[in-house]
Design an enzyme around this catalytic site. Structure first.
Site, PDB file in Angstrom:
ATOM      1  CE  LYS A  47     -45.644 -24.060 147.803  1.00  0.00           C
ATOM      2  NZ  LYS A  47     -45.043 -25.234 148.329  1.00  0.00           N
TER       3      LYS A  47
ATOM      4  CG  ASP B  62     -50.808 -26.119 149.730  1.00  0.00           C
ATOM      5  OD1 ASP B  62     -51.828 -26.649 149.309  1.00  0.00           O
ATOM      6  OD2 ASP B  62     -50.689 -25.759 150.883  1.00  0.00           O
TER       7      ASP B  62
END
Length: 212
Positions: free
Chosen positions: A121, A139
């Protein structure tokens, strides 16, 4: 409508709804985004943006932060939670940037992943926001909304969601699309309350998975 067609329609509508697709973490240098995204784990971006002001006032560049001890960093970043582990990762990461990359953030995905505290991420966020390269940041908003809309089918593991989205999202759209999902997830398709489907720009094409 195929998933590819749905993806393009969702992208188009979110562009109109949220024309500005910006990262909600404040930064003006790449190394600062690395620090902030580590601090943002289980913490709000708003709080991170406040806490880092004191951190950067004391350590204004990557070299200065690399010279700080984990304990010194922890004393400042503790309000973000998980202070000990976050400070340890930030310290180790800045030391590598200083010693191996001359205080610069590498623009290679695998090199980013090798940095302490940096996962997919974070690496995707850096690649997209800093270097303008194709990126999909999975996310919690991205995972929740893409499942709800029907772009992915009951996939919760971040990497698997990322891989599924790469198949249907045009590479040049991925980074901004994920930022817009954050905006939409905070303002309309909320997690802690019932989603506001009555004022959602995607209401007629959303699968509404999980919405009672």
């Amino acid at each position: 409508m195929t998933k590819e067609e749905l993806a393009l329609e969702v992208i188009d509508r979110l562009k109109k709804e949220y024309p500005l697709a910006d990262c909600t973490l404040d930064y003006d240098e790449a190394w600062k985004l690395l620090v902030s995204v580590r601090l943002a784990a289980q913490c709000t971006d708003a709080r991170v943006n406040v806490v880092v002001q004191d951190l950067y006032a004391k350590y204004p560049d990557a070299a200065a932060l690399a010279s700080a001890t984990p304990e010194e960093i922890e004393a400042i970043v503790k309000p973000c939670g998980l202070g000990k582990s976050k400070a340890r990762d930030i310290s180790a990461c800045m030391k590598i940037l200083h010693e191996k990359y001359q205080d610069n953030v590498p623009c290679d995905f695998d090199a980013l992943l090798a940095l302490p505290g940096v996962g997919r991420k974070s690496a995707n966020l850096i690649m997209g926001d800093v270097f303008g390269k194709p990126a999909i940041v999975t996310d919690t908003h991205c995972i929740r909304l893409t499942n709800r809309i029907g772009l992915v089918d009951n996939i919760k593991e971040p990497k698997k969601v990322e891989m599924a989205l790469w198949k249907i999202i045009p590479p040049e759209e991925g980074n901004d699309f994920c930022h817009r999902l954050v905006n939409h997830g905070r303002e309309v398709c909320t997690a802690r309350t019932k989603p506001y489907c009555d004022r959602c720009c995607l209401a007629d094409i959303c699968a509404k998975n999980g919405v009672s």
